[in-house]
Design a protein around this motif. Structure first.
Motif, mmCIF file in Angstrom:
data_model
loop_
_atom_site.group_PDB
_atom_site.id
_atom_site.type_symbol
_atom_site.label_atom_id
_atom_site.label_comp_id
_atom_site.label_asym_id
_atom_site.label_seq_id
_atom_site.Cartn_x
_atom_site.Cartn_y
_atom_site.Cartn_z
ATOM 1 N N VAL A 91 -29.388 11.845 11.050
ATOM 2 C CA VAL A 91 -28.567 12.299 9.872
ATOM 3 C C VAL A 91 -28.251 10.932 9.152
ATOM 4 O O VAL A 91 -27.988 9.931 9.625
ATOM 5 N N GLY A 92 -28.581 11.097 7.804
ATOM 6 C CA GLY A 92 -28.422 9.927 6.957
ATOM 7 C C GLY A 92 -28.977 9.670 5.553
ATOM 8 O O GLY A 92 -30.349 9.395 5.779
ATOM 9 N N THR A 103 -28.355 12.035 15.775
ATOM 10 C CA THR A 103 -28.043 10.574 15.649
ATOM 11 C C THR A 103 -27.389 10.351 14.206
ATOM 12 O O THR A 103 -28.105 10.937 13.176
ATOM 13 N N GLY A 104 -26.405 9.738 14.028
ATOM 14 C CA GLY A 104 -25.731 9.415 12.770
ATOM 15 C C GLY A 104 -24.729 10.530 12.386
ATOM 16 O O GLY A 104 -24.723 11.275 12.951
ATOM 17 N N GLY A 105 -23.940 10.114 11.431
ATOM 18 C CA GLY A 105 -22.903 11.073 10.631
ATOM 19 C C GLY A 105 -21.776 10.936 11.685
ATOM 20 O O GLY A 105 -21.154 12.244 11.631
ATOM 21 N N THR A 121 -16.657 2.282 17.857
ATOM 22 C CA THR A 121 -15.447 3.365 17.753
ATOM 23 C C THR A 121 -15.854 4.806 18.057
ATOM 24 O O THR A 121 -15.023 5.684 18.434
ATOM 25 N N ALA A 122 -16.872 4.997 17.422
ATOM 26 C CA ALA A 122 -17.538 6.403 17.700
ATOM 27 C C ALA A 122 -18.059 7.061 18.803
ATOM 28 O O ALA A 122 -19.171 6.805 19.330
ATOM 29 N N PRO A 123 -17.256 8.008 19.744
ATOM 30 C CA PRO A 123 -17.737 8.697 20.718
ATOM 31 C C PRO A 123 -18.906 9.597 20.489
ATOM 32 O O PRO A 123 -18.921 10.269 19.405
ATOM 33 N N GLY A 124 -19.818 9.840 21.439
ATOM 34 C CA GLY A 124 -20.759 10.867 21.348
ATOM 35 C C GLY A 124 -20.141 12.044 22.311
ATOM 36 O O GLY A 124 -19.353 11.927 22.773
ATOM 37 N N CYS A 125 -21.049 12.855 22.163
ATOM 38 C CA CYS A 125 -20.489 14.238 22.879
ATOM 39 C C CYS A 125 -21.827 15.077 23.120
ATOM 40 O O CYS A 125 -22.815 14.875 22.428
ATOM 41 N N LEU A 168 -25.044 11.481 18.955
ATOM 42 C CA LEU A 168 -24.910 10.185 19.085
ATOM 43 C C LEU A 168 -24.741 9.675 17.959
ATOM 44 O O LEU A 168 -25.151 10.075 16.765
ATOM 45 N N PRO A 169 -24.126 8.262 18.015
ATOM 46 C CA PRO A 169 -23.830 7.433 16.678
ATOM 47 C C PRO A 169 -25.097 6.885 16.157
ATOM 48 O O PRO A 169 -26.200 6.716 17.045
#
Length: 418
Positions: A10-11, A68-70, A137-141, A153-154
């Protein structure tokens, strides 16, 4: 069960070409190791509606969807919101995650006030497994819904890489019942089509393992891949095929699972206790650069002379002007004299001399681009190659250095130099 996966990057910056999608490569590599088939890569911009369409398509053809991203704090970071909507999940504010975000700013950015919108990153799909971000700072899940596994994922490559290693790998290992292992067979001296022609009957007869050629700059790589329940079983499947490839290609194979041709050469120089000096003209220091990219190469590499002009060749390498005037700067005689001269001047075991025309124009004598002479000199040996190289200036220079490295490899393994 064999799982299939789709990666959605994503981006908008990826679509505009300003950013390389290295995340997809990293994710695919891990999935391959785990025996999870990747059939599709998708890239979508920061647009909720188009992202929703991409997720709906992936939902219909993959068991595992990895984005990935967003996941950032700004208004255009809408990956979580979109996936939650598609799979009917509520976003729940997680106070523990919020506290970790606050602590990140306190510990790592003490002179900066945390923008309140960073706490949007603490909103996560209900019931999800949280992937801690070790470097951002951005957690994944991850969560499971409608029989699908969704992992977010970041986008920053370092953050994505760390999360893959620390969180995604153990999560997915619980799902996969097979592993994929491979060997990379590196070949110098044949093009991709020639390699395929020699091995086509073998390639066509295989199902598991598989064998596929990949063209690289000036060389070819064969990837032998097997899927099995363990690495040991995969190796058993690959072993007889690897031997058949070795028997077919022989000394054209310069290494298996090696990093590069230059790494192979440096390892051989260390084993033999030999040293190397280089004189380069048309390659402009490229061979020296490839070698000095390797840590610790100073054990075997003494140095180089980049002699581009006629004056530098005569003054730095002691090439007599008569040799140049009779044979031309681009000639076997000059290449050999360069190799001898730099070896003696720097006191090395092996000397390499490279002269040629990288193009795009012919030289004043009419020699065409791609005319290159590569010479090797030792105390007891002198040899010269004159391959006819093609394509653009960069490819000619890369191929010339590959030829030089191959000559050194052959000398150090007692193979014919020509």
């Amino acid at each position: 069960m064999t799982y299939t996966a789709e990666i959605i990057a994503v981006g908008t910056e990826l679509l505009l070409g300003g950013t390389v999608n290295s995340d997809a490569q990293d994710v695919s590599r891990l999935l391959s190791e785990l025996g999870i088939n990747v059939f599709f890569h998708t890239v979508v911009g920061d647009n909720p509606e188009r992202m929703k369409q991409a997720v709906e398509i992936a939902k219909g053809r993959a068991d595992i969807i990895i984005t990935t991203g967003g996941l950032g704090p700004t208004f255009d970071d809408v990956t979580k919101q979109t996936l939650a909507e598609v799979f009917g999940k509520k976003l729940i504010f997680n106070e523990d995650v919020a506290e970790k975000i606050r602590s990140f700013f306190t510990m790592r950015l003490p002179n900066m006030d945390m923008p309140e919108n960073n706490l949007r990153q603490a909103e996560l799909p209900e019931g999800c497994t949280i992937f801690e971000n070790a470097v951002g700072t951005a957690p994944g899940c991850a969560f499971e819904s409608d029989g699908k596994h969704i992992l977010m994922l970041p986008g920053p490559p370092r953050e994505c890489r760390e999360m893959l290693k620390n969180c995604v790998d153990p999560y997915l290992r619980k799902l996969s019942d097979a592993q994929i292992h491979s060997h990379n067979i590196h070949i110098i001296g044949l093009g991709e089509s020639a390699v395929e022609d020699k091995l086509r009957p073998l390639m066509e007869s295989l199902n598991n393992p598989t064998l596929a050629p990949y063209a690289k700059d000036g060389e070819v790589m064969l990837r032998l891949t097997a899927k099995a329940k363990s690495k040991e079983l995969a190796e058993e499947l690959m072993a007889p095929i690897l031997e058949k490839v070795k028997d077919t290609l022989g000394d054209l194979i310069y290494g298996i699972d090696t990093d590069s041709l230059e790494n192979t050469v440096v390892s051989l120089l260390r084993e033999k206790g030999y040293t190397l000096a280089i004189a380069e003209s048309c390659t402009g220091g490229l061979l020296s650069k490839r070698l000095t990219d390797i840590p610790g190469v100073s054990e075997v590499y003494i140095g180089s002379v980049v002699a581009y002009s006629e004056q530098s060749k005569t003054e730095l390498l002691s090439i007599e002007r008569d040799i140049i005037s009779i044979h031309g700067e681009v000639s076997e005689e000059v290449a050999i004299t360069m190799a001898k001269g730099v070896r003696k001047r720097l006191g090395a075991t092996i000397g390499i001399g490279i002269t040629g025309i990288a193009g795009p124009e012919s030289d004043k004598s009419g020699k065409e681009p791609g005319t290159v002479f590569i010479a090797l000199s030792t105390k007891d040996t002198v040899a010269c190659r004159a391959p006819k190289l093609f394509f653009d200036r960069e490819r000619i220079r890369i191929s010339a250095t590959n030829n030089a490295l191959d000559m050194i490899r052959r000398l150090l393994t007692d193979l014919p130099l020509e």
